[in-house]
Write a protein that holds these residues in place. Structure first.
Motif, PDB file in Angstrom:
ATOM      1  N   LYS A   1       0.831  -1.201   0.000  1.00 26.83           N
ATOM      2  CA  LYS A   1       0.000   0.000   0.000  1.00 26.83           C
ATOM      3  C   LYS A   1       0.871   1.259   0.000  1.00 26.83           C
ATOM      4  CE  LYS A   1      -3.554   0.066   2.787  1.00 26.83           C
ATOM      5  NZ  LYS A   1      -4.381   0.219   4.024  1.00 26.83           N
ATOM      6  N   ASP A   2       1.953   1.244   0.782  1.00 30.46           N
ATOM      7  CA  ASP A   2       2.798   2.435   0.922  1.00 30.46           C
ATOM      8  C   ASP A   2       3.769   2.632  -0.237  1.00 30.46           C
ATOM      9  OD1 ASP A   2       1.560   2.986   3.311  1.00 30.46           O
ATOM     10  OD2 ASP A   2       3.121   2.062   4.553  1.00 30.46           O
ATOM     11  N   TYR A   3       4.339   1.515  -0.739  1.00 31.69           N
ATOM     12  CA  TYR A   3       5.415   1.628  -1.734  1.00 31.69           C
ATOM     13  C   TYR A   3       5.088   0.993  -3.084  1.00 31.69           C
ATOM     14  CZ  TYR A   3       7.834   2.312   2.736  1.00 31.69           C
ATOM     15  OH  TYR A   3       8.194   2.739   3.995  1.00 31.69           O
ATOM     16  N   GLY A   4       4.006   0.206  -3.146  1.00 36.89           N
ATOM     17  CA  GLY A   4       3.705  -0.514  -4.377  1.00 36.89           C
ATOM     18  C   GLY A   4       4.555  -1.752  -4.549  1.00 36.89           C
ATOM     19  N   LYS A   5       5.402  -2.037  -3.579  1.00 28.52           N
ATOM     20  CA  LYS A   5       6.268  -3.218  -3.592  1.00 28.52           C
ATOM     21  C   LYS A   5       6.672  -3.504  -2.149  1.00 28.52           C
ATOM     22  CE  LYS A   5      10.648  -0.706  -4.049  1.00 28.52           C
ATOM     23  NZ  LYS A   5      11.933  -0.616  -4.772  1.00 28.52           N
ATOM     24  N   THR A   6       7.351  -4.618  -1.932  1.00 30.30           N
ATOM     25  CA  THR A   6       7.845  -4.935  -0.590  1.00 30.30           C
ATOM     26  C   THR A   6       9.221  -4.312  -0.376  1.00 30.30           C
ATOM     27  OG1 THR A   6       8.769  -7.019  -1.430  1.00 30.30           O
ATOM     28  CG2 THR A   6       6.579  -7.101  -0.409  1.00 30.30           C
ATOM     29  N   ARG A   7       9.527  -4.032   0.863  1.00 26.62           N
ATOM     30  CA  ARG A   7      10.869  -3.562   1.251  1.00 26.62           C
ATOM     31  C   ARG A   7      11.277  -4.381   2.479  1.00 26.62           C
ATOM     32  NH1 ARG A   7      11.826   1.621   2.863  1.00 26.62           N
ATOM     33  NH2 ARG A   7      13.838   1.695   1.790  1.00 26.62           N
ATOM     34  N   ARG A   8      11.972  -5.483   2.215  1.00 25.02           N
ATOM     35  CA  ARG A   8      12.319  -6.430   3.279  1.00 25.02           C
ATOM     36  C   ARG A   8      13.739  -6.204   3.773  1.00 25.02           C
ATOM     37  NH1 ARG A   8       9.266 -10.022  -0.144  1.00 25.02           N
ATOM     38  NH2 ARG A   8       7.460 -10.821   0.990  1.00 25.02           N
ATOM     39  N   GLY A   9      13.931  -6.577   5.024  1.00 22.79           N
ATOM     40  CA  GLY A   9      15.271  -6.551   5.572  1.00 22.79           C
ATOM     41  C   GLY A   9      16.129  -7.642   4.959  1.00 22.79           C
ATOM     42  N   TRP A  10      17.445  -7.400   4.932  1.00 19.09           N
ATOM     43  CA  TRP A  10      18.385  -8.335   4.309  1.00 19.09           C
ATOM     44  C   TRP A  10      19.636  -8.445   5.171  1.00 19.09           C
ATOM     45  CZ3 TRP A  10      22.925  -6.886   1.035  1.00 19.09           C
ATOM     46  CH2 TRP A  10      23.523  -8.002   0.422  1.00 19.09           C
ATOM     47  N   LEU A  11      20.061  -9.687   5.424  1.00 18.33           N
ATOM     48  CA  LEU A  11      21.247  -9.931   6.240  1.00 18.33           C
ATOM     49  C   LEU A  11      22.471 -10.250   5.401  1.00 18.33           C
ATOM     50  CD1 LEU A  11      22.380 -10.175   9.102  1.00 18.33           C
ATOM     51  CD2 LEU A  11      21.582 -12.552   9.160  1.00 18.33           C
ATOM     52  N   GLY A  12      22.287 -10.944   4.278  1.00 15.00           N
ATOM     53  CA  GLY A  12      23.423 -11.260   3.406  1.00 15.00           C
ATOM     54  C   GLY A  12      24.156 -12.519   3.800  1.00 15.00           C
ATOM     55  N   VAL A  13      23.397 -13.577   4.125  1.00 14.60           N
ATOM     56  CA  VAL A  13      24.006 -14.868   4.443  1.00 14.60           C
ATOM     57  C   VAL A  13      23.205 -15.966   3.758  1.00 14.60           C
ATOM     58  CG1 VAL A  13      24.943 -14.191   6.689  1.00 14.60           C
ATOM     59  CG2 VAL A  13      22.626 -15.123   6.560  1.00 14.60           C
ATOM     60  N   ARG A  14      23.853 -17.086   3.508  1.00 15.59           N
ATOM     61  CA  ARG A  14      23.152 -18.298   3.101  1.00 15.59           C
ATOM     62  C   ARG A  14      23.232 -19.260   4.269  1.00 15.59           C
ATOM     63  NH1 ARG A  14      23.961 -23.043   0.567  1.00 15.59           N
ATOM     64  NH2 ARG A  14      26.193 -22.723   0.392  1.00 15.59           N
ATOM     65  N   ILE A  15      22.102 -19.849   4.630  1.00 13.46           N
ATOM     66  CA  ILE A  15      22.033 -20.607   5.876  1.00 13.46           C
ATOM     67  C   ILE A  15      21.567 -22.038   5.633  1.00 13.46           C
ATOM     68  CG2 ILE A  15      21.630 -18.599   7.340  1.00 13.46           C
ATOM     69  CD1 ILE A  15      18.644 -19.238   7.245  1.00 13.46           C
ATOM     70  N   GLN A  16      21.753 -22.867   6.634  1.00 12.52           N
ATOM     71  CA  GLN A  16      21.256 -24.225   6.605  1.00 12.52           C
ATOM     72  C   GLN A  16      20.855 -24.640   8.010  1.00 12.52           C
ATOM     73  OE1 GLN A  16      25.310 -25.925   5.341  1.00 12.52           O
ATOM     74  NE2 GLN A  16      24.579 -27.560   6.697  1.00 12.52           N
TER      75      GLN A  16
END
Length: 488
Positions: free
Chosen positions: A261-276
């Motif tokens: 609603k606010d941006y027309g898209k999502t704005r998600r947080g990002w950590l920058g790791v690949r995990i298992q």
């Protein structure tokens, strides 16, 4: 004697305080009043996509006639009519949705209901058709937000708290199965936090309320008339309802819808790791109490985690004060964190916990830049050609140093250092863990290895320390992962 249900009432009555604590968890004699109240807020979604007719091959040549022949004009007109563009056909899909803002006309549905649509129509309960505008959509959670403009009075429904739902609670599902129009089904919450591999943030509510094709995007209500889920998927070998349906929990949807609603898209947080996932064997090899957390397999260079000092081999056990009890909780917690917010991250590293401060990045910006978590950045020295050696056997594997021939045979990157597996004994623990020829062992016990003897020595050291397993960092054609091999 056990209580027996008779006509919806138990022979053994619940204590008064228990009844007062959960007045809306007991099934009413009828759902009619609730359904009548909620049905006007549920809409049908019709989306269509224009698909031009396929041309039937190249235009044939016009036969040659003498100049001025009447047949020349006849055939030219005939072929011109044949080559005119055929009318476009429309492929149409039907789904469901619900109004969340009657004043501004906002409607929530599934992304897959409106994806690639050229035209979207919202159909109200009284069959009023309204053209809809796509405000934004999110493929990762399969959600979309529409907006309609109408003088027709709309009815909206509120989001509820999906985390408050318990297995066994009653729910109503309303939607548009098979394009028939508004339809109501009732059931219970069968399970929570289901992962069906639909996306990175899977956290579905499972229900036995009948959900069929066309229910997609429709709401799932609690008995207070609040939306606690968005019906999205079913498990069905036949294509019809078999009592296993899945809904996006409202607590996940609320934030996505607000961003759309606010941006027309999502704005998600990002950590920058690949995990298992942290298995019991991995936890034991790391000295981690309990197999919880998310194991960092690799870190994106210059990403938020790398700048904060998080390393491959760390186990994230807390993020911004929230417990990471299992691997798949971390992506959701990070995604829900405000961009540029500095948060404490507790990691388990080399037998003890420590806390680092991470400034959260933006996932969408990282995707646009093509940033991916990568492996170690060690660069092969020019002319570094490992001589051929006799394979060393350990843990049911044959290993050798990396040679130019092996790099070519197993497609090992030029800058990759480590020990290559050339053979795995069938029925060995290494085979059971999925290791195979061509895998490159980079670390053993979180220490780098460069030759087969390093691996054998570190495995022997772990045995002497009475460890039950040893942790390997393995690369398979650029895909890094940790593997715990039992030593018994």
């Amino acid at each position: 004697m056990a209580s027996v249900l008779v006509g919806g009432a138990a022979a053994g009555a619940l204590p008064a305080q228990a009844q007062a604590a959960a007045p809306n968890r007991n099934a009413p004699g009828s759902f009619a009043d609730l359904a009548e109240k909620l049905l006007p807020a549920v809409v049908n979604i019709s989306s269509s996509q224009n698909a031009p007719q396929r041309q039937q091959g190249p235009r044939p040549e016009i036969p040659q006639f003498p100049p001025g022949s009447p047949f020349e004009d006849f055939f030219r007109d005939f072929f011109d009519r044949q080559q005119q563009e055929q009318p476009q056909r429309k492929s149409t899909s039907l789904g469901s949705g619900f109004v969340i803002d009657a004043t501004n006309g906002y409607v929530v549905t599934n992304n897959h209901v409106v994806q690639d649509a050229d035209e979207i129509t919202v159909i109200l309960q009284d069959d009023t058709n309204i053209k809809a505008e796509l405000v934004g959509r999110d493929s990762k959670t399969d959600l979309a937000l529409l907006k309609i403009k109408t003088s027709h009075p709309l009815v909206a429904v509120p989001f509820g708290d999906s985390d408050a739902m318990r297995v066994g609670d009653w729910v109503l599902a309303i939607g548009n199965p098979f394009g028939l129009g508004g339809s109501v089904t009732a059931g219970i919450i069968s399970a929570r936090q289901r992962n069906i591999d639909a996306g990175p943030y899977d956290d579905f509510l499972q229900t036995d309320a009948s959900i069929n094709r066309g229910n997609s995007g429709g709401p799932m209500f609690n008995l207070n008339g609040e939306v606690i889920g968005i019906n999205t998927a079913i498990f069905s070998p036949s294509g019809g309802s078999v009592g296993i349906g899945f809904a996006i929990p409202s607590n996940l949807a609320k934030q996505v819808v607000a961003q759309l609603k606010d941006y027309g898209k999502t704005r998600r947080g990002w950590l920058g790791v690949r995990i298992q996932a942290v298995t019991p064997e991995i936890a034991e090899s790391l000295g981690l109490p309990g197999h919880k957390g998310a194991l960092v397999a690799s870190v994106t260079p210059d990403g938020p985690a790398a700048k904060a000092g998080i390393q491959a081999g760390d186990v994230v056990i807390k993020f911004d004060g929230k417990e990471i009890d299992e691997m798949r909780r971390l992506p959701r917690v990070v995604a829900e964190t405000s961009i540029d917010k500095a948060v404490p991250v507790e990691v388990w590293r080399k037998g003890k916990s420590q806390t680092v401060q991470v400034k959260v990045g933006e996932l969408e910006a990282a995707e646009e830049q093509g940033l991916l978590a990568a492996g170690p950045e060690d660069k092969q020295q020019p002319g570094d050609k490992a001589p051929a050696q006799k394979p060393v056997e350990s843990l049911g594997m044959k290993m050798t140093a990396i040679t130019p021939e092996l790099r070519q045979q197993y497609e090992i990157k030029p800058d990759m250092k480590g020990v290559v597996i050339t053979d795995v004994t069938s029925n060995s623990t290494a085979a059971e863990k999925g290791l195979r020829a061509g895998d490159v062992i980079i670390e053993v016990g979180q220490e780098e290895v460069r030759k087969p003897e390093d691996v054998a020595a570190k495995v022997q050291k772990a045995k002497e320390q009475n460890k039950k397993s040893v942790l390997l960092l393995v690369d398979r054609k650029g895909d890094l992962r940790f593997v715990a091999i039992p030593l018994s």
